[in-house]
Design an enzyme around this catalytic site. Structure first.
Site, PDB file in Angstrom:
ATOM      1  N   CYS A  73       0.561   2.651  -4.822  1.00 52.18           N
ATOM      2  CA  CYS A  73      -0.188   3.841  -5.233  1.00 52.18           C
ATOM      3  C   CYS A  73       0.588   5.111  -4.887  1.00 52.18           C
ATOM      4  O   CYS A  73       1.371   5.139  -3.940  1.00 52.18           O
ATOM      5  CB  CYS A  73      -1.546   3.875  -4.534  1.00 52.18           C
ATOM      6  SG  CYS A  73      -2.594   2.453  -4.877  1.00 52.18           S
ATOM      7  N   HIS A 107       0.828  -1.205   0.000  1.00 49.27           N
ATOM      8  CA  HIS A 107       0.000   0.000   0.000  1.00 49.27           C
ATOM      9  C   HIS A 107       0.865   1.259   0.000  1.00 49.27           C
ATOM     10  O   HIS A 107       1.900   1.322   0.661  1.00 49.27           O
ATOM     11  CB  HIS A 107      -0.903   0.028   1.236  1.00 49.27           C
ATOM     12  CG  HIS A 107      -2.117  -0.833   1.116  1.00 49.27           C
ATOM     13  ND1 HIS A 107      -3.070  -0.646   0.140  1.00 49.27           N
ATOM     14  CD2 HIS A 107      -2.548  -1.885   1.871  1.00 49.27           C
ATOM     15  CE1 HIS A 107      -4.032  -1.548   0.294  1.00 49.27           C
ATOM     16  NE2 HIS A 107      -3.737  -2.312   1.330  1.00 49.27           N
TER      17      HIS A 107
END
EC number: 3.4.22.-
Length: 392
Positions: free
Chosen positions: A238, A182
């Protein structure tokens, strides 16, 4: 669709795990600080990826069609000291020691668990040891399926592993860093970000200790490197476009990218248009105010000052899976869950090992085009000749 919510193909990784993440449902114990004994001992990792697991992924990239011929006139980076932006730097010749740090976090047991990140770490391990001359004993791997606390990607473990990676680095060393997990953004506090946001990565214990921000990673893995030492970093997360705070980002045309101050107003622009169409003056003024604020923040950043601060005489190259305002895909290919960027990198490099910096970026973009909205980014700690051969 978010990971774990049903079908698991071509879905985007959320920017950050939601509140309530506690690993396997019981949380990770914090009694790990004293296991290092004041240093990061390489022998702890010599046997972590041996036997039947090693080679599990061999062969899956070897029989795919190749790209076109390598760019004509491509040469290796020069060994002499170079000048750029009024400062000296040096390309690494990759003749020294090779070390690598690979991090894959699936956030096992959380609502926003990922499925491909641990596979990414193992696949990169296989690529480095099979094609790039890295020895297993010189590679540290942190994944959240490990039983030993020291091998779990807790924030402290990640920081100490980063310190191990760059410790005693010398000119012409070849260091490799890979992160799959993440990523997200948080408010920039030191004024070095054109979008007003710092990029971050999330260790498994982020709720108790916070994320790891780009400024910290830059200080550990970029600032500390000597002239001529190479760090190649691959981020599959991301909002990772500038996650190492490298000052030079290159376009697929081979030129340094300059930010478009109005390009990323995004949702505020859409909201302003909708408010205008519906006659909602209050919402219109609010959206316009947000747009102006966003642009003003970017204009307040002295780009040349930032380049001077973030410049490094070391040879640091970063490939990231998305722009700062984009998510990265977690998907399924070759019979396993994987991150799109990690898979694309291995595919491109095994099909055509002879790449220039520019052709590598273009081929990565082409590999993901049509399947994903994310656009891989290439950035560096110093100006680079993008027509030189990419070596690692």
């Amino acid at each position: 669709m978010y990971p774990g919510s049903g079908n698991y193909s071509y879905n985007n990784r959320p920017s950050m795990p939601p509140p309530g993440f506690n690993g396997d449902g019981q949380g990770y114990r914090q009694e790990y600080g004293n296991q290092y004994g004041g240093g990061y001992q390489q022998q702890q990792y010599q046997d972590q990826y041996q036997g039947e697991n090693r080679g599990q992924y061999q062969g899956q990239y070897q029989d795919q069609p190749e790209y076109g011929r390598p760019p004509s006139g491509m040469v290796r980076p020069p060994s002499s000291i170079q000048q750029g932006n009024g400062q000296q730097f040096q390309y690494s010749q990759m003749t020294g020691r090779r070390k690598a740090l690979l991090i894959g976090i699936n956030y096992i047991g959380s609502k926003n668990a990922l499925r491909g990140c641990i596979n990414d770490a193992h696949n990169i391990f296989n690529y480095l040891t099979t094609y790039c001359g890295y020895r297993p004993e010189d590679i540290v791997m942190l994944t959240d399926d490990q039983r030993e606390m020291v091998k779990i990607p807790l924030k402290e473990n990640i920081i100490r592993a980063m310190q191990w990676l760059v410790k005693d680095a010398q000119p012409n060393d070849a260091l490799f860093f890979h992160y799959s997990g993440h990523g997200g953004q948080t408010k920039d506090l030191d004024g070095d970000e054109e979008d007003g946001m710092d990029d971050v990565i999330y260790p498994v214990d982020f709720e108790s200790v916070g994320p790891l921000i780009d400024d910290t990673m830059h200080d550990i893995m970029v600032k500390s490197l000597p002239q001529g030492a190479r760090l190649t970093a691959l981020f599959d997360s991301c909002h990772s476009g500038t996650v190492l705070d490298l000052p030079y980002t290159y376009s697929t045309k081979g030129v340094i990218k300059e930010p478009n101050m109005w390009k990323d107003v995004g949702s505020d622009g859409i909201q302003a248009a909708m408010a205008y169409a519906t006659g909602n003056r209050s919402a219109l003024f609010s959206s316009i105010g947000n747009m102006v604020s966003s642009v003003t923040k970017k204009q307040n950043v002295d780009r040349e000052r930032v380049r001077q601060i973030k410049f490094s005489p070391a040879d640091v190259i970063m490939l990231s899976g998305s722009k700062d305002n984009q998510t990265s895909a977690d998907t399924f290919a070759d019979g396993q869950n994987i991150g799109a960027m990690s898979h694309a990198f291995i595919s491109v490099m095994t099909r055509q090992p002879q790449q220039s910096y520019l052709s590598l970026l273009q081929n990565l973009r082409n590999e993901l085009a049509g399947k994903y909205s994310q656009k891989p980014q290439l950035s560096a700690s110093h100006p680079i000749d993008v027509n030189l051969q990419f070596i690692m």
